[in-house]
Write an enzyme that holds these catalytic residues in place. Structure first.
Site, PDB file in Angstrom:
ATOM      1  N   GLY A  18       1.849   8.003  35.538  1.00  8.21           N
ATOM      2  CA  GLY A  18       0.833   8.951  35.116  1.00  8.21           C
ATOM      3  C   GLY A  18      -0.149   9.368  36.192  1.00  8.21           C
ATOM      4  N   ILE A  19      -1.416   9.468  35.796  1.00 10.45           N
ATOM      5  CA  ILE A  19      -2.461   9.902  36.715  1.00 10.45           C
ATOM      6  C   ILE A  19      -2.582   8.965  37.900  1.00 10.45           C
ATOM      7  CG2 ILE A  19      -4.967  10.195  36.940  1.00 10.45           C
ATOM      8  CD1 ILE A  19      -4.968  11.168  34.003  1.00 10.45           C
ATOM      9  N   ASP A  60      -3.882  -7.193  36.227  1.00 10.74           N
ATOM     10  CA  ASP A  60      -4.311  -7.020  34.843  1.00 10.74           C
ATOM     11  C   ASP A  60      -5.812  -6.794  34.917  1.00 10.74           C
ATOM     12  OD1 ASP A  60      -5.276  -7.310  32.275  1.00 10.74           O
ATOM     13  OD2 ASP A  60      -4.089  -9.086  31.798  1.00 10.74           O
ATOM     14  N   ASN A  87      -8.435   3.602  36.971  1.00 10.51           N
ATOM     15  CA  ASN A  87      -7.638   4.508  36.150  1.00 10.51           C
ATOM     16  C   ASN A  87      -6.966   3.823  34.962  1.00 10.51           C
ATOM     17  OD1 ASN A  87      -5.730   6.903  35.624  1.00 10.51           O
ATOM     18  ND2 ASN A  87      -4.317   5.252  36.172  1.00 10.51           N
ATOM     19  N   TYR A 151     -11.506   4.155  21.058  1.00  8.51           N
ATOM     20  CA  TYR A 151     -11.275   4.925  22.289  1.00  8.51           C
ATOM     21  C   TYR A 151     -12.526   5.711  22.670  1.00  8.51           C
ATOM     22  CZ  TYR A 151      -8.622   7.646  25.721  1.00  8.51           C
ATOM     23  OH  TYR A 151      -8.151   8.203  26.888  1.00  8.51           O
ATOM     24  N   LYS A 155     -14.572   4.912  26.151  1.00  6.53           N
ATOM     25  CA  LYS A 155     -14.659   5.941  27.193  1.00  6.53           C
ATOM     26  C   LYS A 155     -16.084   6.444  27.365  1.00  6.53           C
ATOM     27  CE  LYS A 155     -10.403   6.102  28.646  1.00  6.53           C
ATOM     28  NZ  LYS A 155     -10.059   5.741  30.047  1.00  6.53           N
ATOM     29  N   ILE A 186      -3.083  14.950  29.043  1.00  6.98           N
ATOM     30  CA  ILE A 186      -2.343  15.100  30.297  1.00  6.98           C
ATOM     31  C   ILE A 186      -0.908  14.623  30.057  1.00  6.98           C
ATOM     32  CG2 ILE A 186      -2.295  14.514  32.759  1.00  6.98           C
ATOM     33  CD1 ILE A 186      -4.805  16.043  31.918  1.00  6.98           C
ATOM     34  N   THR A 188       1.335  12.408  30.468  1.00  7.50           N
ATOM     35  CA  THR A 188       1.443  11.023  30.913  1.00  7.50           C
ATOM     36  C   THR A 188       2.175  10.205  29.863  1.00  7.50           C
ATOM     37  OG1 THR A 188      -0.627  10.383  29.852  1.00  7.50           O
ATOM     38  CG2 THR A 188      -0.771  11.198  32.127  1.00  7.50           C
ATOM     39  N   PRO A 189       2.631   8.996  30.230  1.00  6.24           N
ATOM     40  CA  PRO A 189       3.258   8.124  29.237  1.00  6.24           C
ATOM     41  C   PRO A 189       2.347   7.823  28.041  1.00  6.24           C
ATOM     42  CG  PRO A 189       3.788   7.360  31.438  1.00  6.24           C
ATOM     43  CD  PRO A 189       2.773   8.465  31.600  1.00  6.24           C
TER      44      PRO A 189
END
Length: 252
Positions: A18-19, A60, A87, A151, A155, A186, A188-189
């Site tokens: 991803g990113i 991790d 990230n 989430y 964030k 985005i 991404t996975p």
């Protein structure tokens, strides 16, 4: 090899896909040495294979002691740390009634605690010579969603953690800048996993795209290009700022 990041040493978390992966590759293209850190070390090694500027390591981000070891190993091997991109993150779709204690704590452990640890050890490694820390938040750190309680909260925590770190480093005159980046959906996975888990994938995708005025998902490389600016010397007067890259989602 020259480039906008020539001679810099960077550490990127969640960098096996991803990113994170797009950013690690873009940094290397611009002349940086990059530590590709991921909880999936096999994937990190595969991502770094064949590129002498990329160096895989297991991390991790919820593990305080491992953070200390990775940063120390980076400085010992490459002589310094100039840039850190926090990230690594996990998604969580649950509202306030459905979110379990376990999901809440797991989301915060990765998305908020992981960034806290990264900033702490990044500042320790950079304060003698300066540097740049970039924390990947989300548009969900700016606006709410009815089914994103953990989430959203995690964030949002990243957004204000970033500002606190930026002000601390400015007050101490460390020469360390700290900024947050707020992407929307985005390719991404993480987003693909969310679509795969939906009862109606195409309906869910259409609903997400309807929120984006530009009418498409973003590409990891587009985030990576912004990160190059933020870790380069071009952004030396930029700190404590939030960079929204969302196709216009938060404009309306």
């Amino acid at each position: 090899m020259g480039g906008r990041l020539s001679g810099k040493v960077a550490l990127v978390t969640g960098a096996a896909s991803g990113i994170g992966l797009a950013s690690a590759k873009r940094f290397a293209e611009q002349g940086a040495t990059v530590v590709v850190a991921d909880v999936n070390v096999a994937a990190a090694e595969a991502a770094a294979e064949g590129n002498p500027a990329l160096h895989a390591t297991a991390l991790d981000v919820t593990d305080d002691a491992r953070w200390a070891a990775v940063v120390d190993e980076t400085v010992a091997r490459f002589g310094k740390l100039d840039a850190l991109v926090n990230n690594a993150g996990v998604g969580s779709m649950a509202d306030i009634e459905a979110c379990t204690n376990e999901e809440w704590h797991r989301t915060f452990a990765v998305n908020a605690d992981g960034v806290f640890f990264g900033c702490r050890y990044g500042v320790r490694a950079m304060k003698a010579h300066g540097g740049s820390i970039v924390n990947i938040s989300s548009v969900s750190g700016l606006v709410g969603g009815r089914n994103l309680v953990a989430y959203n909260a995690s964030k949002g925590a990243v957004r204000l953690l970033t500002k606190s770190v930026a002000l601390h480093c400015a007050y101490r005159k460390y020469g360390i800048r700290c900024n947050s980046v707020h992407p929307t959906f985005i390719e991404t996975p993480m987003v693909e996993g969310m679509l795969a888990a939906a009862r109606d994938r195409e309906h869910t995708k259409a609903a997400l795209l309807a929120q984006v005025p530009l009418g498409r998902f973003g590409r990891p490389e587009e985030i990576a290009d912004l990160l190059v600016y933020l870790v380069s010397d071009e952004s030396q007067f930029v700190t404590g700022a939030e960079f929204v890259i969302d196709g216009g989602l938060t404009a309306s």
